[in-house]
Scaffold this motif. Structure first.
Motif, PDB file in Angstrom:
ATOM      1  N   VAL A  59       0.879  -1.171   0.000  1.00  0.00           N
ATOM      2  CA  VAL A  59       0.000   0.000   0.000  1.00  0.00           C
ATOM      3  C   VAL A  59       0.923   1.230   0.000  1.00  0.00           C
ATOM      4  CG1 VAL A  59      -1.850   1.238   1.195  1.00  0.00           C
ATOM      5  CG2 VAL A  59      -1.777  -1.271   1.275  1.00  0.00           C
ATOM      6  N   PRO A  60       1.344   1.666  -1.199  1.00  0.00           N
ATOM      7  CA  PRO A  60       2.253   2.811  -1.259  1.00  0.00           C
ATOM      8  C   PRO A  60       1.575   4.078  -0.739  1.00  0.00           C
ATOM      9  CG  PRO A  60       2.088   1.679  -3.385  1.00  0.00           C
ATOM     10  CD  PRO A  60       1.021   1.134  -2.517  1.00  0.00           C
ATOM     11  N   THR A  61       2.321   4.831   0.022  1.00  0.00           N
ATOM     12  CA  THR A  61       1.839   6.082   0.601  1.00  0.00           C
ATOM     13  C   THR A  61       3.045   7.004   0.770  1.00  0.00           C
ATOM     14  OG1 THR A  61       0.239   4.804   1.878  1.00  0.00           O
ATOM     15  CG2 THR A  61       0.547   7.076   2.537  1.00  0.00           C
ATOM     16  N   GLY A  62       2.824   8.299   0.499  1.00  0.00           N
ATOM     17  CA  GLY A  62       3.934   9.247   0.601  1.00  0.00           C
ATOM     18  C   GLY A  62       4.386   9.625  -0.793  1.00  0.00           C
ATOM     19  N   GLY A  63       3.874  10.768  -1.261  1.00  0.00           N
ATOM     20  CA  GLY A  63       4.213  11.203  -2.614  1.00  0.00           C
ATOM     21  C   GLY A  63       3.247  10.703  -3.671  1.00  0.00           C
ATOM     22  N   ILE A  64       2.174  10.031  -3.249  1.00  0.00           N
ATOM     23  CA  ILE A  64       1.154   9.616  -4.222  1.00  0.00           C
ATOM     24  C   ILE A  64       0.212  10.802  -4.427  1.00  0.00           C
ATOM     25  CG2 ILE A  64      -0.546   7.847  -4.845  1.00  0.00           C
ATOM     26  CD1 ILE A  64       2.237   6.689  -4.121  1.00  0.00           C
ATOM     27  N   SER A  65      -0.234  10.956  -5.659  1.00  0.00           N
ATOM     28  CA  SER A  65      -1.123  12.066  -5.985  1.00  0.00           C
ATOM     29  C   SER A  65      -2.074  11.603  -7.081  1.00  0.00           C
ATOM     30  CB  SER A  65      -0.307  13.261  -6.499  1.00  0.00           C
ATOM     31  OG  SER A  65       0.261  12.911  -7.744  1.00  0.00           O
ATOM     32  N   ILE A  66      -2.968  12.486  -7.455  1.00  0.00           N
ATOM     33  CA  ILE A  66      -3.907  12.179  -8.533  1.00  0.00           C
ATOM     34  C   ILE A  66      -3.133  11.907  -9.845  1.00  0.00           C
ATOM     35  CG2 ILE A  66      -4.343  14.576  -9.250  1.00  0.00           C
ATOM     36  CD1 ILE A  66      -7.355  12.688  -8.542  1.00  0.00           C
ATOM     37  N   GLU A  67      -1.922  12.470  -9.964  1.00  0.00           N
ATOM     38  CA  GLU A  67      -1.121  12.302 -11.193  1.00  0.00           C
ATOM     39  C   GLU A  67      -0.498  10.907 -11.313  1.00  0.00           C
ATOM     40  OE1 GLU A  67      -0.614  15.406  -9.496  1.00  0.00           O
ATOM     41  OE2 GLU A  67      -1.969  16.327 -10.947  1.00  0.00           O
ATOM     42  N   ASN A  68      -0.015  10.346 -10.216  1.00  0.00           N
ATOM     43  CA  ASN A  68       0.678   9.052 -10.342  1.00  0.00           C
ATOM     44  C   ASN A  68      -0.122   7.878  -9.780  1.00  0.00           C
ATOM     45  OD1 ASN A  68       0.999   9.475  -7.620  1.00  0.00           O
ATOM     46  ND2 ASN A  68       3.217   9.727  -7.668  1.00  0.00           N
ATOM     47  N   LEU A  69      -1.326   8.144  -9.298  1.00  0.00           N
ATOM     48  CA  LEU A  69      -2.153   7.086  -8.685  1.00  0.00           C
ATOM     49  C   LEU A  69      -2.384   5.905  -9.628  1.00  0.00           C
ATOM     50  CD1 LEU A  69      -4.032   6.100  -6.374  1.00  0.00           C
ATOM     51  CD2 LEU A  69      -5.875   7.418  -7.465  1.00  0.00           C
ATOM     52  N   ALA A  70      -2.771   6.205 -10.877  1.00  0.00           N
ATOM     53  CA  ALA A  70      -3.112   5.122 -11.816  1.00  0.00           C
ATOM     54  C   ALA A  70      -1.917   4.204 -12.049  1.00  0.00           C
ATOM     55  CB  ALA A  70      -3.592   5.712 -13.137  1.00  0.00           C
ATOM     56  N   GLN A  71      -0.726   4.807 -12.166  1.00  0.00           N
ATOM     57  CA  GLN A  71       0.486   3.996 -12.389  1.00  0.00           C
ATOM     58  C   GLN A  71       0.720   3.046 -11.211  1.00  0.00           C
ATOM     59  OE1 GLN A  71       2.836   7.634 -13.115  1.00  0.00           O
ATOM     60  NE2 GLN A  71       4.298   6.194 -14.031  1.00  0.00           N
ATOM     61  N   TYR A  72       0.581   3.560 -10.011  1.00  0.00           N
ATOM     62  CA  TYR A  72       0.787   2.703  -8.831  1.00  0.00           C
ATOM     63  C   TYR A  72      -0.265   1.593  -8.775  1.00  0.00           C
ATOM     64  CZ  TYR A  72       4.565   5.153  -6.404  1.00  0.00           C
ATOM     65  OH  TYR A  72       5.797   5.663  -6.046  1.00  0.00           O
ATOM     66  N   LEU A  73      -1.517   1.966  -8.962  1.00  0.00           N
ATOM     67  CA  LEU A  73      -2.595   0.966  -8.820  1.00  0.00           C
ATOM     68  C   LEU A  73      -2.517  -0.114  -9.897  1.00  0.00           C
ATOM     69  CD1 LEU A  73      -5.704   3.124  -7.797  1.00  0.00           C
ATOM     70  CD2 LEU A  73      -4.371   1.585  -6.344  1.00  0.00           C
ATOM     71  N   ALA A  74      -1.832   0.203 -11.012  1.00  0.00           N
ATOM     72  CA  ALA A  74      -1.732  -0.787 -12.094  1.00  0.00           C
ATOM     73  C   ALA A  74      -0.749  -1.906 -11.749  1.00  0.00           C
ATOM     74  CB  ALA A  74      -1.299  -0.096 -13.390  1.00  0.00           C
ATOM     75  N   HIS A  75       0.092  -1.688 -10.743  1.00  0.00           N
ATOM     76  CA  HIS A  75       1.072  -2.725 -10.391  1.00  0.00           C
ATOM     77  C   HIS A  75       0.344  -3.909  -9.734  1.00  0.00           C
ATOM     78  CE1 HIS A  75       4.421  -4.802  -8.528  1.00  0.00           C
ATOM     79  NE2 HIS A  75       5.220  -4.103  -9.314  1.00  0.00           N
ATOM     80  N   PRO A  76       0.661  -5.150 -10.178  1.00  0.00           N
ATOM     81  CA  PRO A  76      -0.084  -6.301  -9.642  1.00  0.00           C
ATOM     82  C   PRO A  76       0.074  -6.519  -8.135  1.00  0.00           C
ATOM     83  CG  PRO A  76       1.704  -7.011 -11.113  1.00  0.00           C
ATOM     84  CD  PRO A  76       1.581  -5.533 -11.256  1.00  0.00           C
ATOM     85  N   GLN A  77       1.152  -6.015  -7.544  1.00  0.00           N
ATOM     86  CA  GLN A  77       1.304  -6.192  -6.093  1.00  0.00           C
ATOM     87  C   GLN A  77       1.023  -4.916  -5.301  1.00  0.00           C
ATOM     88  OE1 GLN A  77       4.548  -9.643  -6.605  1.00  0.00           O
ATOM     89  NE2 GLN A  77       4.405  -8.920  -4.492  1.00  0.00           N
ATOM     90  N   VAL A  78       0.371  -3.967  -5.949  1.00  0.00           N
ATOM     91  CA  VAL A  78      -0.122  -2.799  -5.214  1.00  0.00           C
ATOM     92  C   VAL A  78      -1.614  -3.009  -4.963  1.00  0.00           C
ATOM     93  CG1 VAL A  78      -0.623  -0.326  -5.367  1.00  0.00           C
ATOM     94  CG2 VAL A  78       1.641  -1.179  -6.005  1.00  0.00           C
ATOM     95  N   ALA A  79      -1.962  -3.149  -3.691  1.00  0.00           N
ATOM     96  CA  ALA A  79      -3.350  -3.445  -3.346  1.00  0.00           C
ATOM     97  C   ALA A  79      -4.192  -2.183  -3.227  1.00  0.00           C
ATOM     98  CB  ALA A  79      -3.381  -4.212  -2.024  1.00  0.00           C
ATOM     99  N   ALA A  80      -3.561  -1.101  -2.795  1.00  0.00           N
ATOM    100  CA  ALA A  80      -4.256   0.169  -2.588  1.00  0.00           C
ATOM    101  C   ALA A  80      -3.180   1.233  -2.452  1.00  0.00           C
ATOM    102  CB  ALA A  80      -5.099   0.116  -1.311  1.00  0.00           C
ATOM    103  N   CYS A  81      -3.605   2.493  -2.457  1.00  0.00           N
ATOM    104  CA  CYS A  81      -2.662   3.590  -2.207  1.00  0.00           C
ATOM    105  C   CYS A  81      -3.229   4.487  -1.119  1.00  0.00           C
ATOM    106  CB  CYS A  81      -2.453   4.435  -3.466  1.00  0.00           C
ATOM    107  SG  CYS A  81      -1.458   3.608  -4.728  1.00  0.00           S
ATOM    108  N   GLY A  82      -2.335   5.144  -0.396  1.00  0.00           N
ATOM    109  CA  GLY A  82      -2.778   6.099   0.613  1.00  0.00           C
ATOM    110  C   GLY A  82      -2.170   7.455   0.336  1.00  0.00           C
ATOM    111  N   GLY A  83      -2.772   8.475   0.939  1.00  0.00           N
ATOM    112  CA  GLY A  83      -2.168   9.792   0.779  1.00  0.00           C
ATOM    113  C   GLY A  83      -3.051  10.911   1.271  1.00  0.00           C
ATOM    114  N   SER A  84      -2.424  12.075   1.326  1.00  0.00           N
ATOM    115  CA  SER A  84      -3.096  13.228   1.927  1.00  0.00           C
ATOM    116  C   SER A  84      -3.736  14.157   0.907  1.00  0.00           C
ATOM    117  CB  SER A  84      -2.087  14.012   2.765  1.00  0.00           C
ATOM    118  OG  SER A  84      -1.068  14.521   1.919  1.00  0.00           O
ATOM    119  N   TRP A  85      -3.599  13.826  -0.416  1.00  0.00           N
ATOM    120  CA  TRP A  85      -4.051  14.794  -1.418  1.00  0.00           C
ATOM    121  C   TRP A  85      -5.574  14.979  -1.442  1.00  0.00           C
ATOM    122  CZ3 TRP A  85      -3.188   9.725  -2.719  1.00  0.00           C
ATOM    123  CH2 TRP A  85      -4.171   9.086  -3.489  1.00  0.00           C
TER     124      TRP A  85
END
Ligand code: 3PG
Length: 208
Positions: free
Chosen positions: A153-179
């Motif tokens: 669950v990547p968190t820290g530096g995730i934003s609306i701009e890079n969210l899709a790239q992270y979520l597309a990774h097969p071992q990324v279950a979710a993302c967190g962040g303050s944006w």
């Protein structure tokens, strides 16, 4: 509920800092109006425990506690109504406490040693924090080789701009962040902007 149920229901977890617990109800309403059904309320302010209590009583939003760094905070968070705990790093005492009390837990881990610790405790989900500063997707991909059973669950530096790239990774279950609900938006009472950001975020999450 265990942590995998929390994460499967919530592909994006807003990380929030509340300076005043009085904003907790309006924040929950704003997130729900945008379709987001959870919030990670961080123990970075003295308002955290009271915000968790108010948010849990106010609505059906699934309230987690974040930035939990010691056992006292873990106990306080659970006593206040937190339904899951998130740590920026790995603390075995907190993991043991959560497992003994059946509280879903997401510890932070960004390298192989901490992933081995998590696995040895039977955990399959970790917060990859701080994601961008720790190398982002290339590091997640590199760690996915030896740890195919681990979900990040990547968190820290995730934003609306890079969210899709992270979520597309097969071992990324979710993302967190303050944006979605920044400290500033909450303090300004700009809850309609929080709703708009929640909805825009979920639109991106839905495309994966
Ligand atoms: C966290 O605690 O998860 C992070 O502070 C969130 O990081 P961000 O502000 O870069 O989203």
């Amino acid at each position: 509920m265990d942590i995998d149920a929390v994460i499967k229901r919530n592909p994006v977890i807003p990380v929030v800092v509340l300076d005043d617990a009085k904003d907790a109800g309006a924040l929950a309403d704003a997130l729900l109006a945008g379709g987001i059904t959870t919030a990670e309320v961080t123990f970075r302010t003295t308002a955290a425990a009271s915000a968790i209590a108010q948010m849990s009583q106010h609505s059906d939003i699934l309230v987690g506690a974040g930035t939990v760094t010691n056992l006292d905070q873990a106990r306080t968070a659970v006593d206040s109504g937190a339904k899951y705990l998130v740590m920026p790093g790995y603390n075995q005492d907190i993991v043991d406490y959560c497992q003994a009390n059946k509280v879903p837990v997401l510890p932070g881990a960004t390298d192989a040693s901490w992933l081995m610790k998590a696995l040895n405790s039977g955990l399959r989900y970790v917060k990859f924090f701080p994601a961008e500063a720790s190398g982002g997707l290339p590091v997640i991909s590199a760690l996915s080789g030896p740890f195919p059973q681990m979900q990040f669950v990547p968190t820290g530096g995730i934003s609306i701009e890079n969210l899709a790239q992270y979520l597309a990774h097969p071992q990324v279950a979710a993302c967190g962040g303050s944006w979605i609900a920044t400290r500033q938006l909450i303090a300004q009472g700009d809850f309609s902007e929080i709703t708009a950001r929640a909805a825009a975020t979920l639109e991106i999450a839905a495309t994966r």
